[in-house]
Design an enzyme around this catalytic site. Structure first.
Site, mmCIF file in Angstrom:
data_model
loop_
_atom_site.group_PDB
_atom_site.id
_atom_site.type_symbol
_atom_site.label_atom_id
_atom_site.label_comp_id
_atom_site.label_asym_id
_atom_site.label_seq_id
_atom_site.Cartn_x
_atom_site.Cartn_y
_atom_site.Cartn_z
ATOM 1 N N ARG A 1 0.830 -1.215 0.000
ATOM 2 C CA ARG A 1 0.000 0.000 0.000
ATOM 3 C C ARG A 1 0.860 1.260 0.000
ATOM 4 O O ARG A 1 0.601 2.193 -0.760
ATOM 5 C CB ARG A 1 -0.956 0.016 1.193
ATOM 6 C CG ARG A 1 -2.049 -1.036 1.108
ATOM 7 C CD ARG A 1 -2.912 -1.037 2.334
ATOM 8 N NE ARG A 1 -2.085 -1.301 3.515
ATOM 9 C CZ ARG A 1 -2.436 -1.044 4.765
ATOM 10 N NH1 ARG A 1 -3.604 -0.508 5.037
ATOM 11 N NH2 ARG A 1 -1.636 -1.326 5.762
ATOM 12 N N ASN B 1 -6.198 -2.664 2.048
ATOM 13 C CA ASN B 1 -6.214 -4.112 2.199
ATOM 14 C C ASN B 1 -7.652 -4.589 2.312
ATOM 15 O O ASN B 1 -8.488 -3.908 2.917
ATOM 16 C CB ASN B 1 -5.461 -4.536 3.455
ATOM 17 C CG ASN B 1 -3.962 -4.410 3.317
ATOM 18 O OD1 ASN B 1 -3.427 -4.341 2.222
ATOM 19 N ND2 ASN B 1 -3.270 -4.381 4.443
#
Length: 92
Positions: A21, A39
């Site tokens: 990320r 996520n």
């Protein structure tokens, strides 16, 4: 000015807990792409990229590799019209 587009991406593999990320955020900001990344409970990463077509395509290609520790096994992408996302952030 290049035409803007939107890509909604789902990335499978070992993509959580490997800085995927944050690396995506850094890469998107460097490319000048707006959107977000997060996520999912099923182990995938979901992302939205909006910006110039070439930059969004570059981000989709990035997702096939991800962060150095990631092991990407699949990338699903759907293209659509931009929705006006501003900036790029990591969602929790």
């Amino acid at each position: 000015m290049s035409e803007r587009t939107r890509a909604h991406v789902f990335v499978s593999g070992r993509v959580q807990g490997v800085f995927f990320r944050d690396t995506t955020r850094q890469t998107a900001q460097a490319e000048g792409v707006d959107g977000w990344v997060r996520n999912l409970d099923d182990g995938r990463v979901e992302a939205v990229f909006e910006g110039p077509r070439e930059a969004v395509e570059s981000m989709v290609e990035f997702c096939h590799e991800g962060s150095p520790a990631a092991n990407v096994t699949d990338v699903d992408v759907e293209y659509g019209d931009p929705e006006g996302v501003d900036g790029f952030r990591v969602r929790r």
